[in-house]
Design an enzyme around this catalytic site. Structure first.
Site, short mmCIF file in Angstrom:
data_model
loop_
_atom_site.label_atom_id
_atom_site.label_comp_id
_atom_site.label_asym_id
_atom_site.label_seq_id
_atom_site.Cartn_x
_atom_site.Cartn_y
_atom_site.Cartn_z
N GLY A 1 80.24 6.90 -3.07
CA GLY A 1 81.53 6.84 -2.35
C GLY A 1 80.53 5.15 -2.13
N SER A 2 80.05 3.70 -1.32
CA SER A 2 80.43 2.90 -1.86
C SER A 2 79.24 2.20 -2.28
CB SER A 2 79.38 1.66 0.04
OG SER A 2 78.52 1.87 -0.06
N GLU B 1 71.11 1.66 4.00
CA GLU B 1 71.44 3.10 3.61
C GLU B 1 71.21 3.65 4.76
OE1 GLU B 1 73.95 4.29 2.59
OE2 GLU B 1 74.65 2.89 1.12
#
Length: 242
Positions: free
Chosen positions: A61-62, A135
């Site tokens: 993802g990111s 995160e």
């Protein structure tokens, strides 16, 4: 060779229309947050289990568009038994307590194609410290890191990835795409909007030639909802009386 890029329905202009200035409301009342000692312990335990040599991180993802750390190498990789899913409920960062959002994480089932990033062993503790503080927030973490087997063209590699803890109160379950789209089209916080996160992720997957059918459908659904919410109402006219 990567496939030709497709034209996304969720454009930068649509994403910009969702953006708004939001002040960070700070930690949620009653939530337990990770401390410096907690981060140190998580890193120590994971590195104690790490394969010999450099550290590999799995990005799905990111990390594909904002890794936030220096890496020595990256490779295309596929992880079996896990898939991308907007299944993490959030009330901060890209959402607010009044308008909760959803973030993407790995959930069980299927497979996920992404990239693995190699970090030199001597830099691993520093990189993980910065990455985990970005995160991992609550204690226990809703998205604990775990070792995954990433299949690459050069063979399997043990890489660290973030997966959902289905026992977490922040786990949203396997929601229909239409429901996910409703949330992503509205939620925004001091880090930006959920629509922006989706748009960035899908755009970078396209650049890499990675086709995720669910995310492609999701960006179209989010675009439809933003367009409907931002389009001016149709004017009604009446015929003159004869």
């Amino acid at each position: 060779m990567p496939s030709a890029k497709r034209q996304m329905a969720l454009t930068a202009e649509l994403v910009a229309s969702v953006r708004r200035a939001v002040e960070d409301a700070g930690p949620s009342p009653g939530a337990v947050y990770l401390t410096d000692a907690d981060y140190d312990a998580i890193i120590r335990d994971l590195l104690a289990e790490a394969p010999a040599g450099d550290l590999w991180l799995f990005g799905y993802g990111s990390l594909l568009w904002k890794p936030g750390f220096e890496y020595a190498e990256r490779r295309m990789a596929t992880v079996q038994g896990w898939h991308r899913s907007f299944c993490l409920r959030i009330a901060r960062f890209r959402a607010t307590r009044d308008q909760n959002g959803l973030m993407m994480v790995l959930d069980r089932g299927g497979q996920c194609q992404g990239m693995i990033f190699r970090v030199p062993a001597d830099q691993a503790p520093t990189v993980l410290n910065g990455l985990f503080r970005r995160e991992l927030v609550v204690n226990p973490p809703a998205t604990p890191p775990r070792w995954l087997t990433a299949q690459t063209a050069d063979g399997p590699v043990q890489a660290l990835g973030f997966v959902i803890d289905r026992r977490s109160p922040f786990y949203a379950g396997r929601l229909p795409l239409e429901e996910v789209a409703d949330v992503l089209s509205k939620a925004a916080g001091h880090w930006g909007s959920c629509a922006e996160y989706l748009q960035n992720t899908v755009a970078h997957l396209e650049e890499l030639g990675i086709r995720d059918r669910n995310l492609w459908r999701l960006q179209a659904l989010v675009a439809e909802r933003i367009q409907a919410a931002t389009s001016p109402p149709e004017s009604t006219t009446t015929s003159p009386v004869e």
